[in-house]
Design a protein around this motif. Structure first.
Motif, mmCIF file in Angstrom:
data_model
loop_
_atom_site.group_PDB
_atom_site.id
_atom_site.type_symbol
_atom_site.label_atom_id
_atom_site.label_comp_id
_atom_site.label_asym_id
_atom_site.label_seq_id
_atom_site.Cartn_x
_atom_site.Cartn_y
_atom_site.Cartn_z
ATOM 1 N N ASP A 1 0.705 -1.185 -0.190
ATOM 2 C CA ASP A 1 0.037 -0.006 0.023
ATOM 3 C C ASP A 1 0.864 1.184 0.062
ATOM 4 N N ILE A 2 1.928 1.236 0.828
ATOM 5 C CA ILE A 2 2.868 2.617 0.927
ATOM 6 C C ILE A 2 3.387 2.642 -0.454
ATOM 7 N N VAL A 3 4.017 1.418 -1.229
ATOM 8 C CA VAL A 3 4.792 1.718 -2.290
ATOM 9 C C VAL A 3 3.696 2.235 -3.498
ATOM 10 N N ARG A 4 2.465 1.769 -3.549
ATOM 11 C CA ARG A 4 1.436 2.320 -4.310
ATOM 12 C C ARG A 4 1.080 3.816 -4.256
ATOM 13 N N ARG A 5 1.074 4.166 -2.916
ATOM 14 C CA ARG A 5 0.449 5.464 -2.624
ATOM 15 C C ARG A 5 1.858 6.385 -2.993
ATOM 16 N N ILE A 6 2.956 6.033 -2.864
ATOM 17 C CA ILE A 6 4.226 6.716 -3.183
ATOM 18 C C ILE A 6 4.262 7.096 -4.480
ATOM 19 N N GLU A 7 4.403 5.883 -5.292
ATOM 20 C CA GLU A 7 4.502 5.578 -6.943
ATOM 21 C C GLU A 7 3.254 6.271 -7.539
ATOM 22 N N SER A 8 1.898 6.500 -7.016
ATOM 23 C CA SER A 8 1.169 7.223 -7.654
ATOM 24 C C SER A 8 1.139 8.644 -7.478
ATOM 25 N N GLY A 9 1.716 9.209 -6.390
ATOM 26 C CA GLY A 9 1.623 10.627 -6.539
ATOM 27 C C GLY A 9 0.681 10.990 -5.537
ATOM 28 N N GLU A 10 -0.298 10.358 -5.038
ATOM 29 C CA GLU A 10 -1.199 10.771 -4.249
ATOM 30 C C GLU A 10 -0.849 11.532 -2.820
ATOM 31 N N GLY B 1 1.822 13.850 -0.746
ATOM 32 C CA GLY B 1 2.659 14.846 -0.854
ATOM 33 C C GLY B 1 4.039 14.526 -0.489
ATOM 34 N N LEU B 2 5.020 15.748 -0.422
ATOM 35 C CA LEU B 2 6.409 15.098 -0.018
ATOM 36 C C LEU B 2 6.441 14.801 1.173
ATOM 37 N N GLU B 3 6.044 15.411 2.211
ATOM 38 C CA GLU B 3 6.087 15.036 3.837
ATOM 39 C C GLU B 3 5.273 14.020 4.079
ATOM 40 N N GLU B 4 4.089 13.551 3.455
ATOM 41 C CA GLU B 4 3.390 12.316 3.750
ATOM 42 C C GLU B 4 4.285 11.390 2.962
ATOM 43 N N SER B 5 5.146 11.240 1.870
ATOM 44 C CA SER B 5 5.741 10.338 1.273
ATOM 45 C C SER B 5 7.061 9.876 2.169
ATOM 46 N N ILE B 6 7.441 10.914 2.725
ATOM 47 C CA ILE B 6 8.781 10.853 3.519
ATOM 48 C C ILE B 6 8.151 10.070 4.726
ATOM 49 N N ARG B 7 7.101 10.473 5.398
ATOM 50 C CA ARG B 7 6.672 9.686 6.445
ATOM 51 C C ARG B 7 6.495 8.214 6.363
ATOM 52 N N TYR C 1 7.896 6.611 3.823
ATOM 53 C CA TYR C 1 8.996 6.000 3.410
ATOM 54 C C TYR C 1 9.621 5.523 4.619
ATOM 55 N N GLU C 2 9.662 6.137 5.825
ATOM 56 C CA GLU C 2 10.081 5.833 7.092
ATOM 57 C C GLU C 2 9.188 4.734 7.637
ATOM 58 N N GLU C 3 7.999 4.673 7.503
ATOM 59 C CA GLU C 3 7.250 3.437 7.932
ATOM 60 C C GLU C 3 7.509 2.263 7.195
ATOM 61 N N GLY C 4 7.902 2.410 5.815
ATOM 62 C CA GLY C 4 7.940 1.287 5.147
ATOM 63 C C GLY C 4 9.484 0.611 5.278
ATOM 64 N N VAL C 5 10.286 1.512 5.864
ATOM 65 C CA VAL C 5 11.799 1.078 6.247
ATOM 66 C C VAL C 5 11.566 0.160 7.360
ATOM 67 N N ALA C 6 10.761 0.745 8.490
ATOM 68 C CA ALA C 6 10.417 -0.097 9.654
ATOM 69 C C ALA C 6 9.830 -1.485 9.317
#
Length: 96
Positions: A34-43, A45-51, A53-58
């Motif tokens: 779900d995280i990958v889909r949301r980041i790749e779709s551009g839905e 924003g920058l701050e949300e994408s960073i958050r 990404y951090e969640e994805g790393v964990a």
């Protein structure tokens, strides 16, 4: 007094500082997808994408830990099945 922590193959551990149980491997993978889909779709924003990404790393770390424990269990079962690491027989003291 705190209840005893569950251990074993199906027990989910709780992350420090969180009241929610850690996700299972399947839950973590689904969330990562779900995280990958949301980041790749551009839905997001920058701050949300960073958050995200951090969640994805964990979540990725959580998956690696689960897989490492599973691998150790499979190796242990294999050794026991081959008689290489079998538990001592009841009453055996180890000396002859």
């Amino acid at each position: 007094m705190a209840p005893p922590k569950k251990s074993g193959p199906g027990a989910a551990s709780e992350p420090e500082g969180s009241g929610a149980p850690a996700p299972t491997y399947e839950q973590a993978i689904a969330r990562l997808e779900d995280i990958v889909r949301r980041i790749e779709s551009g839905e997001a924003g920058l701050e949300e994408s960073i958050r995200l990404y951090e969640e994805g790393v964990a979540l990725g770390q959580r998956c690696r830990e689960i897989l490492a424990r599973a691998e150790q269990r499979v190796e242990q079962v294999s050794r026991e099945a081959a008689g290489l690491d079998s538990p001592p027989a009841p009453g055996a003291e180890g000396g002859a």
